[in-house]
Design a protein around this motif. Structure first.
Motif, PDB file in Angstrom:
ATOM      1  N   ALA A 156       0.852  -1.191   0.000  1.00 22.20           N
ATOM      2  CA  ALA A 156       0.000   0.000   0.000  1.00 22.20           C
ATOM      3  C   ALA A 156       0.883   1.234   0.000  1.00 22.20           C
ATOM      4  O   ALA A 156       1.960   1.248   0.597  1.00 22.20           O
ATOM      5  CB  ALA A 156      -0.920   0.007   1.212  1.00 22.20           C
ATOM      6  N   SER A 157       0.427   2.281  -0.671  1.00 22.33           N
ATOM      7  CA  SER A 157       1.161   3.550  -0.699  1.00 22.33           C
ATOM      8  C   SER A 157       0.195   4.700  -0.472  1.00 22.33           C
ATOM      9  O   SER A 157      -0.977   4.630  -0.840  1.00 22.33           O
ATOM     10  CB  SER A 157       1.905   3.725  -2.031  1.00 22.33           C
ATOM     11  N   ALA A 158       0.711   5.775   0.147  1.00 23.24           N
ATOM     12  CA  ALA A 158      -0.081   6.976   0.400  1.00 23.24           C
ATOM     13  C   ALA A 158       0.628   8.156  -0.234  1.00 23.24           C
ATOM     14  O   ALA A 158       1.850   8.154  -0.405  1.00 23.24           O
ATOM     15  CB  ALA A 158      -0.245   7.197   1.901  1.00 23.24           C
ATOM     16  N   SER A 159      -0.158   9.182  -0.560  1.00 25.18           N
ATOM     17  CA  SER A 159       0.420  10.295  -1.314  1.00 25.18           C
ATOM     18  C   SER A 159      -0.226  11.627  -0.957  1.00 25.18           C
ATOM     19  O   SER A 159      -1.356  11.685  -0.462  1.00 25.18           O
ATOM     20  CB  SER A 159       0.273  10.034  -2.818  1.00 25.18           C
ATOM     21  N   TYR A 160       0.529  12.681  -1.270  1.00 26.29           N
ATOM     22  CA  TYR A 160      -0.012  14.032  -1.138  1.00 26.29           C
ATOM     23  C   TYR A 160      -1.151  14.280  -2.127  1.00 26.29           C
ATOM     24  O   TYR A 160      -1.837  15.301  -2.022  1.00 26.29           O
ATOM     25  CB  TYR A 160       1.092  15.058  -1.380  1.00 26.29           C
ATOM     26  N   ASP A 161      -1.361  13.386  -3.092  1.00 24.63           N
ATOM     27  CA  ASP A 161      -2.469  13.562  -4.039  1.00 24.63           C
ATOM     28  C   ASP A 161      -3.822  13.187  -3.420  1.00 24.63           C
ATOM     29  O   ASP A 161      -4.860  13.249  -4.078  1.00 24.63           O
ATOM     30  CB  ASP A 161      -2.235  12.773  -5.327  1.00 24.63           C
TER      31      ASP A 161
END
Length: 428
Positions: free
Chosen positions: A365-370
């Protein structure tokens, strides 16, 4: 009539290819492993329809198809052509149950930006915020305890269980340049700070706890990596009254080592094995440290700022997040460690967090400023799912068990998604 004739002619002119369907799924999902001819234009959905038909599944199940550890994400003809395979050979397609989109289970409003979430404990989840507080919540996100720990924003937090006392230790780092250890007492519904470490000369942005829980590692804007002892002098004291008398006393957390080598701020640390530590920096490198000798034994060199690190114990792979929107996968065991094994690009802004699923060699899983969380299977460069439950930057995420995924961000929301457990059980 002429148009109908042309359609029939087009169908006859379509290229067909020999494929063989194989699987490691349970017996009820297996079909005869014999070659069959399929139209070259078929993609994963058409192939899935064939398997469902052969299995006579009702209701049907979606399948994914893997060739040499890579998902088929194009037509059969395009896949064969792009991989330089012979159209005369039999293409072996290994099919697996496709992962359905996770369900949104909880959205909880917090008091400030959520910079860190730790869900490593099965019965509770911990969040750290820019208001300097740490909160303990139950599995549904309802508040158990809250405590102001730092006077400035908390940047990161890690949780471990003390092997002697069985209490949960919460280690947090902050813009106030300190590392603090607090103890969560579920019976008393309290969070109490017990130790503080001082020595960094810049914001402390990342923290990891050693597998033995005896040491803590921090990374800072001052470009240093420090190792602290988390052992208190009285941890083996079994006298409850004595511990209660001392519980309000905040002791020093001694720094036992300093690892120097990064030329810019240290933004990520990962401590998967007692003797091996990974650190990532704005200097575009990931350093591999031998903890005993306190030396760099390898340097993984990229060309972008490193923002996050996560190690996969099942596959032996290292995932890194970057400011150029990419998630990169490294194999630190290989000889050619300068070459990225895989780059996953789908986010539209800075990747703030990455986390491997606990027992899977593939899921990440990845998280982003988007404002999104993406779920990946590294056998495909296309994300399995994009979760859009946040209203602003996503700053952190963590798995709770194998199926629950928590995330937090600058919208001050703590969000829980849950994956389908029956589909997870059939992932191979």
């Amino acid at each position: 009539m002429a148009n109908h004739q042309r359609d029939e002619d087009d169908d006859e002119m379509q290229n067909t290819y020999q494929v063989r369907f194989v699987t490691d799924l349970p017996e009820q999902y297996k079909i005869a492993e014999v070659p069959i001819s399929v139209p070259g234009k078929l993609g994963r959905y058409g192939l899935s329809e064939i398997v469902n038909h052969l299995l006579a599944l009702d209701p049907p199940k979606p399948f994914d198809f893997v060739v040499d550890d890579e998902f088929v994400r194009s037509s059969v003809e395009q896949f064969i052509s792009s991989h330089g395979l012979s159209g005369e050979s039999i293409l072996v397609l290994r099919y697996v149950i496709a992962m359905p989109k996770p369900d949104l289970k909880e959205t909880k409003d917090m008091t400030d930006w959520i910079s860190s979430v730790d869900a490593s404990h099965t019965e509770c989840v911990f969040s750290a915020s820019y208001d300097g507080s740490i909160k303990a919540l139950d599995r549904h996100g309802d508040l158990i305890a809250s405590q102001s720990v730092h006077k400035m924003p908390i940047k990161a937090m890690a949780v471990s269980q003390d092997p002697v006392t069985d209490l949960l230790s919460l280690v947090s780092v902050s813009k106030d340049m300190t590392v603090r250890m607090s103890v969560f007492n579920s019976a008393e519904r309290s969070i109490t700070t017990t130790r503080v470490g001082k020595g960094h000369t810049g914001s402390v942005d990342t923290v990891a706890i050693a597998p033995t829980a005896a040491l803590v590692c921090t990374g800072s804007w001052d470009r240093s990596v420090k190792i602290w002892t988390s052992l208190s002098e009285d941890r083996k004291d079994s006298d409850t009254t004595a511990r209660k008398k001392r519980k309000k006393e905040v002791k020093d957390m001694p720094c036992v080592a300093e690892l120097l080598g990064h030329t810019q701020q240290v933004s990520a640390v990962c401590w998967p094995y007692t003797a091996t530590l990974y650190t990532g920096s704005w200097d575009h490198t990931i350093r591999v440290w031998d903890v005993d000798s306190k030396t760099t034994v390898n340097t993984l060199t990229g060309n972008k700022i490193v923002t996050a690190l996560s190690y996969n114990h099942v596959a032996g792979l290292l995932a890194s997040g970057h400011e150029d929107r990419a998630v990169r996968i490294w194999d630190p065991r290989g000889k050619d460690t300068q070459v990225v094994k895989l780059a996953l690009v789908s986010h539209s802004s800075w990747v703030s967090a990455v986390k491997w699923a606990p027992t899977s060699p593939y899921m990440l899983a990845s998280a982003s400023y988007d404002g999104t969380v993406k779920l990946w299977d590294i056998r495909s460069k296309i994300p399995l799912h994009t979760l859009e439950s946040h209203e602003d930057k996503v700053l952190c995420l963590d798995w709770q068990g194998t199926s629950r995924l928590w995330s937090g961000g600058s919208d001050s929301k703590l969000v829980l998604h849950e994956l389908d457990a029956s589909s997870l059980a059939l992932q191979v």
